[in-house]
Structures are given as structure tokens and as C-alpha cells.
Design an enzyme around this catalytic site. Structure first.
Site, PDB file in Angstrom:
ATOM      1  N   ASN A 253      -2.626 -10.877   4.848  1.00  0.00           N
ATOM      2  CA  ASN A 253      -3.417 -10.285   3.763  1.00  0.00           C
ATOM      3  C   ASN A 253      -3.547 -11.353   2.686  1.00  0.00           C
ATOM      4  OD1 ASN A 253      -4.448  -8.846   1.619  1.00  0.00           O
ATOM      5  ND2 ASN A 253      -2.591  -7.629   1.267  1.00  0.00           N
TER       6      ASN A 253
ATOM      7  N   LYS B 277      -5.276 -11.312  -0.016  1.00  0.00           N
ATOM      8  CA  LYS B 277      -5.460 -10.795  -1.388  1.00  0.00           C
ATOM      9  C   LYS B 277      -6.591 -11.571  -2.070  1.00  0.00           C
ATOM     10  CE  LYS B 277      -0.698  -9.357  -1.188  1.00  0.00           C
ATOM     11  NZ  LYS B 277       0.542  -9.039  -1.872  1.00  0.00           N
TER      12      LYS B 277
ATOM     13  N   HIS C 206      -3.111  -0.077   0.185  1.00  0.00           N
ATOM     14  CA  HIS C 206      -2.129  -1.111  -0.173  1.00  0.00           C
ATOM     15  C   HIS C 206      -1.527  -0.771  -1.537  1.00  0.00           C
ATOM     16  CE1 HIS C 206      -0.461  -4.950  -1.418  1.00  0.00           C
ATOM     17  NE2 HIS C 206      -0.403  -5.242  -0.134  1.00  0.00           N
TER      18      HIS C 206
ATOM     19  N   GLU D 237      -0.858  -2.471  -4.048  1.00  0.00           N
ATOM     20  CA  GLU D 237      -1.544  -3.033  -5.225  1.00  0.00           C
ATOM     21  C   GLU D 237      -2.758  -2.186  -5.589  1.00  0.00           C
ATOM     22  OE1 GLU D 237      -1.869  -7.045  -3.764  1.00  0.00           O
ATOM     23  OE2 GLU D 237       0.307  -7.229  -3.972  1.00  0.00           O
TER      24      GLU D 237
ATOM     25  N   GLU E 230       5.492  -0.905   3.646  1.00  0.00           N
ATOM     26  CA  GLU E 230       5.680  -1.974   2.671  1.00  0.00           C
ATOM     27  C   GLU E 230       6.418  -1.433   1.452  1.00  0.00           C
ATOM     28  OE1 GLU E 230       2.628  -5.287   3.251  1.00  0.00           O
ATOM     29  OE2 GLU E 230       1.638  -3.778   2.039  1.00  0.00           O
TER      30      GLU E 230
ATOM     31  N   GLY F  42       5.752  -9.514  -2.740  1.00  0.00           N
ATOM     32  CA  GLY F  42       5.528 -10.646  -3.635  1.00  0.00           C
ATOM     33  C   GLY F  42       6.721 -10.968  -4.508  1.00  0.00           C
TER      34      GLY F  42
ATOM     35  N   SER G 293       7.363  -9.726   1.454  1.00  0.00           N
ATOM     36  CA  SER G 293       8.048 -11.025   1.506  1.00  0.00           C
ATOM     37  C   SER G 293       8.461 -11.420   2.929  1.00  0.00           C
ATOM     38  CB  SER G 293       9.256 -11.050   0.559  1.00  0.00           C
ATOM     39  OG  SER G 293       8.835 -10.803  -0.773  1.00  0.00           O
TER      40      SER G 293
HETATM   41  P1  PGA Z   1       3.995 -10.514   0.388  1.00  0.00           P
HETATM   42  O1  PGA Z   1       2.819  -9.419   0.428  1.00  0.00           O
HETATM   43  O2  PGA Z   1       4.204 -10.959   1.809  1.00  0.00           O
HETATM   44  O3  PGA Z   1       3.471 -11.619  -0.488  1.00  0.00           O
HETATM   45  O4  PGA Z   1       5.181  -9.848  -0.179  1.00  0.00           O
HETATM   46  C1  PGA Z   1       2.766  -8.462   1.441  1.00  0.00           C
HETATM   47  C2  PGA Z   1       1.600  -7.547   1.207  1.00  0.00           C
HETATM   48  O5  PGA Z   1       1.275  -7.267   0.041  1.00  0.00           O
HETATM   49  O6  PGA Z   1       0.970  -7.056   2.155  1.00  0.00           O
END
Ligand code: PGA
Length: 258
Positions: free
Chosen positions: A9, A11, A94, A96, A166, A172, A212
Site C-alpha cells: 500500500n 499511500k 483502511h 487512515e 491491521e 507506521g 509495520s
Molecule cells: P505500515 O502500513 O506497514 O507502514 O505500518 C501498513 C498499512 O497501513 O497498510
């Protein structure tokens, strides 16, 4: 048989030329790989990335869609446009989007229905915040998110669905859920699905982990019985680390993958 899935992803990262360059360099490393590889670039790079991925097994998808078919929704992108750009899947719900853009379970349900209607594979993201976990509400939150997104949908329509667990506190932040914590939640997600759609459905569906995930922890995560792959944010932006994850993804011990 659940084929391992490594999904990136991106982003709000990468221009069109950066995306194409990445895809072109990635493809030779995917040959004969038994792992499924998906990438979700930003909307602007969807078509170019899909074009660059043609003829390979790499699937390109979008990070979001609008719930309506079309109309006066300035700045939004429809399922039809996403398909037209050559994408095959779409991320829905997601964290976010839930937290920064105030998406609700009801809105996520509408998006999921739209994706299914259009023929896009939904990659439904669920997960608890740190507060919800510390209050002991992880199972409750996962149940609500999944029931609201999928309740009442015909089983046959969900065959290709992928769920990403997640935990928001791991996204992140560099803080990965331990394989045990992640596995517990994956088991729970499978239990919810068993209750809703039956045993054979829940056994077939891919549930991937996100938060992560990186080359250093992917093996421990996907060696868990109910973890079928990873949704990778940060570590998917770097070609070397993403390729490493694909390689590690295929070399693991999970008997389900052999
Ligand atoms: P990250 O993001 O691997 O940077 O933690 C995962 C995601 O948001 O799908």
C-alpha cells in the site's frame, strides 16, 4: 488452499514515473514465484502501473473508491474508473480512511457493495486502536467492523474477498504486533467468518496482517497458521525490501502453503 499474498500500500507516495519504474524492476523478481503480489499505487499512477504490470501476475489496485456509481462528487473516484484504469482490487476501510477521513462502518459497507457490484476485489481492512485494545475491546471491535461490512452479503459474492487485520497501533509506528497477538486476532476473524458464512468459507479466505510488516518480521508473522500474508505500507516503498519480503513469503514453513 490459501496462496500467500504480499500486498503493498503505497499511500500518498510515488509519482507516475516512480511507480512504473518500480513495477518494471519488480516483475523479473516475481517470475515463478508462488506468492501473490499486489500493489496499490496512488490513483494518478494506477493506469500506468497496470499497463507496466500487463502480462505478469502482479495485480494493481486502488487505495479507495467512492460508494456511488457516478455523480456530483468533486474529487472522488468511482469503481468504474478504477476498473477502467486496469486495477483489479481496492482497499476498503483502511484505518487512515477511518480515522483521518472519518469513514464509518456504514460508509465502508456501501463502498464494499459498490466494489463487488463493479467486479473489483475488496481488500477489507479491520483493526483496533490502542485504546480499544487496552480496554479489552479488540474482539468486539473486530466483530462489529466485520459484521457491519459483510453481514447479509451473499457468500458467492465474497469468494475473492481478502481481509487485512491491521491493529491501528502498529501502523507506521514501527511497532509490530507480536506473531502471537496477530495470530490471536486472525483466529478471531476466522471465527467471526465461520459464524457468519460457515466453516468452509472461513477456511478458504485469505486474512493478511498489516502494521509495520518488514523483511525482519515477515517470516515469523506468516509462519502463524492463520496469517496468510501481509499488507505492507512503509516497507513496500523500497524495491529491495519489497522483493525481500516476496522471497521470504514463499520460503516459510506454514503447511497450508505447501
Ligand atoms: P505500515 O502500513 O506497514 O507502514 O505500518 C501498513 C498499512 O497501513 O497498510
Amino acid at each position: 488452499m490459501r496462496t500467500p499474498l504480499i500486498a503493498g500500500n503505497w499511500k500518498m507516495h510515488k509519482t507516475i514515473s516512480e511507480s512504473v519504474d518500480f513495477v518494471r524492476k519488480l516483475i523479473p523478481f516475481m517470475r515463478e514465484s508462488p506468492v501473490r503480489v499486489w500493489i496499490a499505487p496512488p490513483f494518478t499512477a494506477l493506469q500506468a502501473a497496470a499497463e507496466a504490470a500487463k502480462g505478469s501476475s502482479l495485480q494493481i489496485g486502488a487505495q479507495n473508491l467512492h460508494a456511488n456509481e457516478e455523480g456530483a462528487f468533486t474529487g472522488e473516484i468511482s469503481a468504474k474508473m478504477i476498473l477502467d484504469a486496469g486495477a483489479s482490487f481496492v482497499l476498503i476501510g483502511h484505518s487512515e480512511r477511518r480515522l483521518l477521513f472519518h469513514e464509518t462502518d456504514a460508509g465502508i459497507r456501501k463502498k464494499l457493495e459498490r466494489a463487488l457490484l463493479a467486479g473489483l476485489i475488496p481488500l477489507l481492512c479491520v483493526g483496533e486502536t490502542l485504546e480499544e485494545r487496552t480496554q479489552g475491546n479488540t474482539k468486539k471491535i473486530l466483530t462489529t467492523q466485520i459484521e457491519k461490512a459483510l453481514g447479509g452479503i451473499m457468500l458467492e459474492k465474497l469468494e475473492k474477498l481478502v481481509i487485512a487485520y491491521e491493529p491501528v497501533w502498529a501502523i507506521g509506528t514501527g511497532e509490530t504486533a507480536t506473531p502471537r497477538i496477530a495470530e490471536e486476532s486472525h483466529q478471531w476473524v476466522r471465527e467471526i467468518l465461520t459464524g457468519m458464512f460457515g466453516n468452509s468459507f472461513s477456511k478458504e479466505i485469505s486474512i493478511i496482517y498489516g502494521g509495520s510488516a518488514k523483511p525482519e518480521n515477515i517470516s515469523d508473522l506468516i509462519n502463524q497458521e492463520d496469517i496468510d500474508g501481509v499488507l505492507v505500507g512503509g516497507a513496500s516503498l523500497n524495491l529491495d525490501s519489497f522483493i525481500q519480503m516476496i522471497h521470504l513469503g514463499k520460503n516459510h514453513d506454514n503447511p497450508l502453503f505447501h
